[in-house]
Design a protein around this motif. Sequence first.
Motif, PDB file in Angstrom:
ATOM      1  N   GLN A   1     -28.607   0.857  17.671  1.00 34.65           N
ATOM      2  CA  GLN A   1     -28.148   2.147  18.147  1.00 34.65           C
ATOM      3  C   GLN A   1     -28.728   2.404  19.530  1.00 34.65           C
ATOM      4  N   CYS A   2     -27.906   2.910  20.402  1.00 33.73           N
ATOM      5  CA  CYS A   2     -28.347   3.249  21.746  1.00 33.73           C
ATOM      6  C   CYS A   2     -29.186   4.507  21.719  1.00 33.73           C
ATOM      7  N   VAL A   3     -30.134   4.590  22.638  1.00 34.32           N
ATOM      8  CA  VAL A   3     -30.936   5.800  22.813  1.00 34.32           C
ATOM      9  C   VAL A   3     -30.612   6.363  24.186  1.00 34.32           C
ATOM     10  N   TRP A   4     -30.281   7.642  24.218  1.00 35.32           N
ATOM     11  CA  TRP A   4     -29.943   8.319  25.463  1.00 35.32           C
ATOM     12  C   TRP A   4     -31.167   8.325  26.371  1.00 35.32           C
ATOM     13  N   PRO A   5     -31.008   8.053  27.663  1.00 29.08           N
ATOM     14  CA  PRO A   5     -32.163   8.072  28.567  1.00 29.08           C
ATOM     15  C   PRO A   5     -32.669   9.503  28.782  1.00 29.08           C
ATOM     16  N   VAL A   6     -33.918   9.622  29.176  1.00 31.60           N
ATOM     17  CA  VAL A   6     -34.497  10.936  29.479  1.00 31.60           C
ATOM     18  C   VAL A   6     -33.700  11.566  30.614  1.00 31.60           C
ATOM     19  N   SER A   7     -33.245  12.803  30.401  1.00 35.06           N
ATOM     20  CA  SER A   7     -32.426  13.491  31.398  1.00 35.06           C
ATOM     21  C   SER A   7     -32.371  14.978  31.084  1.00 35.06           C
ATOM     22  N   ASP A   8     -31.910  15.747  32.057  1.00 38.23           N
ATOM     23  CA  ASP A   8     -31.517  17.134  31.840  1.00 38.23           C
ATOM     24  C   ASP A   8     -29.999  17.099  31.751  1.00 38.23           C
ATOM     25  N   THR A   9     -29.460  17.350  30.573  1.00 39.27           N
ATOM     26  CA  THR A   9     -28.043  17.121  30.306  1.00 39.27           C
ATOM     27  C   THR A   9     -27.327  18.419  29.967  1.00 39.27           C
ATOM     28  N   LEU A  10     -26.230  18.658  30.667  1.00 40.15           N
ATOM     29  CA  LEU A  10     -25.365  19.799  30.413  1.00 40.15           C
ATOM     30  C   LEU A  10     -24.065  19.297  29.805  1.00 40.15           C
ATOM     31  N   PHE A  11     -23.715  19.819  28.645  1.00 38.71           N
ATOM     32  CA  PHE A  11     -22.412  19.569  28.034  1.00 38.71           C
ATOM     33  C   PHE A  11     -21.524  20.765  28.359  1.00 38.71           C
ATOM     34  N   ILE A  12     -20.339  20.497  28.914  1.00 39.67           N
ATOM     35  CA  ILE A  12     -19.343  21.545  29.146  1.00 39.67           C
ATOM     36  C   ILE A  12     -18.160  21.221  28.250  1.00 39.67           C
ATOM     37  N   VAL A  13     -17.844  22.150  27.355  1.00 37.67           N
ATOM     38  CA  VAL A  13     -16.825  21.941  26.335  1.00 37.67           C
ATOM     39  C   VAL A  13     -15.569  22.728  26.689  1.00 37.67           C
ATOM     40  N   ASP A  14     -14.421  22.089  26.553  1.00 36.27           N
ATOM     41  CA  ASP A  14     -13.135  22.751  26.739  1.00 36.27           C
ATOM     42  C   ASP A  14     -12.887  23.666  25.542  1.00 36.27           C
ATOM     43  N   SER A  15     -12.709  24.948  25.819  1.00 39.64           N
ATOM     44  CA  SER A  15     -12.379  25.906  24.772  1.00 39.64           C
ATOM     45  C   SER A  15     -11.186  26.737  25.217  1.00 39.64           C
ATOM     46  N   THR A  16     -10.275  26.093  25.964  1.00 41.56           N
ATOM     47  CA  THR A  16      -9.070  26.774  26.432  1.00 41.56           C
ATOM     48  C   THR A  16      -7.966  26.638  25.392  1.00 41.56           C
ATOM     49  N   LEU A  17      -6.880  27.337  25.610  1.00 35.91           N
ATOM     50  CA  LEU A  17      -5.743  27.196  24.710  1.00 35.91           C
ATOM     51  C   LEU A  17      -4.996  25.886  24.944  1.00 35.91           C
ATOM     52  N   GLY A  18      -5.464  25.077  25.913  1.00 35.67           N
ATOM     53  CA  GLY A  18      -4.892  23.758  26.143  1.00 35.67           C
ATOM     54  C   GLY A  18      -5.248  22.776  25.043  1.00 35.67           C
ATOM     55  N   ILE A  19      -6.206  23.153  24.201  1.00 36.41           N
ATOM     56  CA  ILE A  19      -6.558  22.314  23.054  1.00 36.41           C
ATOM     57  C   ILE A  19      -6.391  23.143  21.779  1.00 36.41           C
ATOM     58  N   ALA A  20      -6.281  22.481  20.685  1.00 33.95           N
ATOM     59  CA  ALA A  20      -6.185  23.156  19.388  1.00 33.95           C
ATOM     60  C   ALA A  20      -7.595  23.383  18.841  1.00 33.95           C
ATOM     61  N   PRO A  21      -7.755  24.374  17.979  1.00 35.15           N
ATOM     62  CA  PRO A  21      -9.075  24.578  17.354  1.00 35.15           C
ATOM     63  C   PRO A  21      -9.623  23.305  16.703  1.00 35.15           C
TER      64      PRO A  21
END
Length: 132
Positions: free
Chosen positions: A1-21
């Motif tokens: 299993q890969c281990v994520w490197p040390v970082s400051d990580t921002l996740f930006i999630v699409d929550s527009t009506l362009g996607i379904a729930p």
Amino acid sequence: QCVWPVSDTLFIVDSTLGIAPYDHVQETRFIEKVLGTMRITSNQTRIALAQFTPQPRHEFSLASEGGENAVAAVQRLQFVGCDSATDRNRCEPTASVNSIAAFSLKEGNRKTIPDVIVVISSSKWPIPELIL
């Protein structure tokens, strides 16, 4: 299993009506899996989470969530698709990925630790920076 490197990580999630729930649920499950490969502590990897609705929603910052708390916060994430009939901006983007990142990563910029931005979106709602 890969281990994520040390970082400051921002996740930006699409929550527009362009996607379904359902797609939003898939986005959050993906983030949960990625979080499982991270060592989230105040001196290791730190994470932040925001949603693009298309208005920005900052869910938590780098300093506020760690480890199991971050997973629980992602699991509580709600789909908040914009309704153009009631939104005063008619669901036009009011923030760019860059502006969301600047706000969310303001506690970042640790020397020798990279800032990472992970944008999870659909092709139905183009990211403003990618519009030519």
